[in-house]
Write an enzyme that holds these catalytic residues in place. Structure first.
Site, PDB file in Angstrom:
ATOM      1  N   LYS A  61       0.847  -1.204   0.000  1.00  0.00           N
ATOM      2  CA  LYS A  61       0.000   0.000   0.000  1.00  0.00           C
ATOM      3  C   LYS A  61       0.876   1.245   0.000  1.00  0.00           C
ATOM      4  CE  LYS A  61      -3.830   2.150   2.578  1.00  0.00           C
ATOM      5  NZ  LYS A  61      -4.668   2.070   3.806  1.00  0.00           N
TER       6      LYS A  61
ATOM      7  N   SER B 130      -9.371   2.220   2.674  1.00  0.00           N
ATOM      8  CA  SER B 130      -8.432   2.944   1.857  1.00  0.00           C
ATOM      9  C   SER B 130      -7.392   2.044   1.183  1.00  0.00           C
ATOM     10  CB  SER B 130      -7.701   3.981   2.713  1.00  0.00           C
ATOM     11  OG  SER B 130      -6.930   3.360   3.716  1.00  0.00           O
TER      12      SER B 130
ATOM     13  N   SER C 239      -9.974   0.010   6.799  1.00  0.00           N
ATOM     14  CA  SER C 239      -9.277   0.109   5.514  1.00  0.00           C
ATOM     15  C   SER C 239      -8.661  -1.174   5.000  1.00  0.00           C
ATOM     16  CB  SER C 239      -8.208   1.200   5.583  1.00  0.00           C
ATOM     17  OG  SER C 239      -8.790   2.480   5.536  1.00  0.00           O
TER      18      SER C 239
END
Lengths: 423, 423
Positions: free
Chosen positions: B72, B141, B165
């Site tokens: 990420k 996210s 997330s």
């Protein structure tokens, strides 16, 4: 001795002092003391003076307007290297300021320089000497921050504490040290070592300055500390009492007597017996977390790690997760019970450090006297109230449960007003 | 679909597959799907193949030997930018890998690329689409990490969870999501937003792979999950039950019935009523902490912050410290009471998300169904067990108290073996 931050900010804002003149007074102290004290890892006098002149040319930016501050070298700054006392990080230039540096600058603070840290904020010392006697350690790991404030080079400095890295050097150097509640000062841009313990703290010369700086660092509006009625203070010797030097024990007992004479309600407070195990729990948590936090250094730059850091990584990797979890659960339970363990007191009075700063620079001293309170996550303030037999500072410590920072500072100011510094 | 990580590592170590061939199979999936899925923020296929060939040329480096993983884009990597879904961080090149990336590489993992994150791991989405239907959000996210695993581009990916997330995109994309206990995966090199909530987690296609990756990321020796007796599972609807779509509620109830039929002891577990207040407490903590963590961005790059981040900073700055402290104390108390609230169960079965992935890319969905468990600091696993009326994945979630990660994974494997994925 240079002005306090509070007084300087007041004078600069009222126009009776310029930020530049104040910065110059700090730089003069640096010029006079730094060759022996060696508090700074990096310093850019011209940049600081430029920043001060910019502040003088505009309206006040905030409560630190024109006040220089120094930054422990494990906290990122965009315009000076962040080398962490480690050859691995030599020349490292972060892209941006740490959150705490950004808040300080946005409030008008003038970043003077980076202060020497023990290797990776752990135990292997840098070159800093104790401003009271260069043959003695300043303590660590926030060695340079404590020494810089003690030597009058700067009124405020940022430090970090995982074991005792703010309060111990504060005690050894004779300055006010504040380790606020865990998490109170946001950590982006700080080198994480033992994540569940690492706390950003500060050094100052007065409790008033510590209160001002804390407000800036937590993005709150600074407010003067309230005058309070004589507080209830618990004299808490802890299981470590007998490990301290007589001078440290006498400082605490002397402070207790004088505060009682001044009207405080003093009582002996014994922590629940199982709190004694927290000293070892802190080490378990510390070692386990550091051994993971330093994964990059360990895997790719192992030769650049000092022996004690490397040994800690090896120890930490060998700690079973169940032992780590048990230590964390013990810590969480103790934090929950701590308010009741205070037995109705507003603050506990306890040892600031083992005693005077040890002779020599090889060790920064014993972190256990601060580490217990670090683990409990509450605020801890070190006060430079006493001297030992060698004439070196011996501090006392006042602590409270997490989130009671403002309240503890008010109690601390009450106490400091009555105890004063040793002459 | 590419091999699982566990199977690929086994084959590569035994010489029946090369790391390069496996990396190529991943890159083929990227080539086929990425134009629509848009999971990656940065990808260097040549570097990944080079790393794979180096692994093929030497002895096994560890349990991830030759296994590609994605990262990420709020987690630092030295050889690809870390842009955090924010124009402020465009072109940012950290000096070193995050600890979790270093551990993955040291175990033989091949870093394939950086995955799209919502702006600063918060709510404003990037360009990623749901691999099951590009008209729907992948969730966020950790959007790109979930989508990359779901699209077969990579068997493992790192994410982060502050609200929901990891688990929400895992549910929307139909992959296994694991948010381990708070702090289990060391955070140096991760962008801190809400420090007391931010948790590094992972995406995988199987529970076995999640177990393997977690061991690597926590610097522990991987061990197969133990076979366990049928577990006691608490069906926990929570105060959010009525806010979920029928498909999400049906998935949980269907899973409960089938697990009971398979031998599990099922009981309804109601959390203590005051746990309902934790949803709001999490928002208070989140906003207060983010408003300090983003101090640099806020003070010096405010125009680069999206509207919802900026609004959160403003909201967070206005939260009184006492309200923040009360939220933290409520959270700490709930964490301490959570094991008892489990009523003797090995795990709680609960909603994985509000339902199927919402249509459109404007919102990444509602984080409350994951955020409650994030606040409780225990492990949470999302399992891709069901489908909704639109044919999109609907996950279930299993949770346990902090530090019970291995135990929860064993229960989860037991459950997944019996539930299976929707055909």
């Amino acid at each position: 001795m240079i002005l306090t931050a509070t007084e300087a900010a007041r004078r600069i804002s009222s126009g009776t002092l310029t930020a530049e003149a104040y910065a110059r007074s700090c730089l003069e102290a640096v010029a006079a003391r730094e060759p022996v004290v060696r508090a700074f890892a990096a310093l850019d006098a011209e940049a600081a003076l430029r920043a001060a002149r910019e502040l003088d040319a505009g309206p006040s930016r905030g409560p630190l307007n024109g006040v220089p501050f120094a930054v422990k070298d494990v906290i990122d700054t965009a315009d000076l290297p962040t080398e962490m006392g480690s050859p691995i990080w030599q020349g490292y230039r972060p892209r941006v300021d740490a959150a705490c540096v950004a808040l300080s600058r946005a409030a008008g603070g003038v970043m003077l320089g980076k202060t020497v840290t023990a290797e990776l904020a752990y135990v292997a010392p840098g070159p800093t000497t104790n401003p009271h006697d260069p043959a003695h350690t300043p303590g660590g790991s926030s060695s340079g921050s404590a020494a810089a404030v003690a030597a009058g080079m700067v009124p405020l400095a940022l430090g970090t504490q995982t074991g005792g890295s703010v309060l111990r050097p504060a005690s050894f150097c004779g300055v006010v040290g504040l380790k606020p509640s865990y998490g109170a000062i946001a950590r982006p841009g700080m080198k994480l070592m033992a994540d569940s313990l690492d706390t950003i703290g500060l050094m100052a010369r007065t409790v008033e300055d510590a209160n001002l700086f804390l407000a800036v660092l937590t993005a709150e509006r600074p407010e003067p500390l309230p005058d309070i009625a004589p507080p209830r203070i618990g004299l808490c010797r802890t299981h470590l009492w007998d490990l301290a030097e007589p001078a440290a024990r006498e400082a605490v007992e002397n402070a207790a007597r004088r505060l009682e004479a001044a009207g405080a309600v003093l009582r002996d407070v014994a922590l629940p017996p199982d709190f004694a195990a927290l000293t070892e729990a802190r080490v378990t948590i510390n070692d386990h977390e550091i051994s993971r936090a330093l994964a990059w250094e360990w895997e790719y730059r192992r030769a650049g790690l000092g022996g004690r850091v490397a040994a800690t990584v090896e120890r930490g990797r060998a700690i079973p997760r169940a032992a780590y979890a048990a230590a964390q659960e013990a810590a969480a339970a103790a934090r929950a019970r701590f308010p009741e363990a205070m037995a109705g007191c507003n603050a506990l009075l306890t040892l600031g450090a083992a005693g005077e700063a040890p002779e020599g620079l090889a060790s920064t001293g014993d972190s256990r006297f601060q580490g217990l309170w670090t683990l409990l996550h509450g605020p801890a303030v070190g006060l430079p109230t006493h001297c030992g037999p060698k004439g070196l500072p011996v501090g006392i410590q006042l602590v409270a449960p997490r989130h009671a920072d403002r309240h503890l500072l008010a109690v601390t100011r009450w106490a400091m007003d009555r105890l004063g510094s040793p002459s």
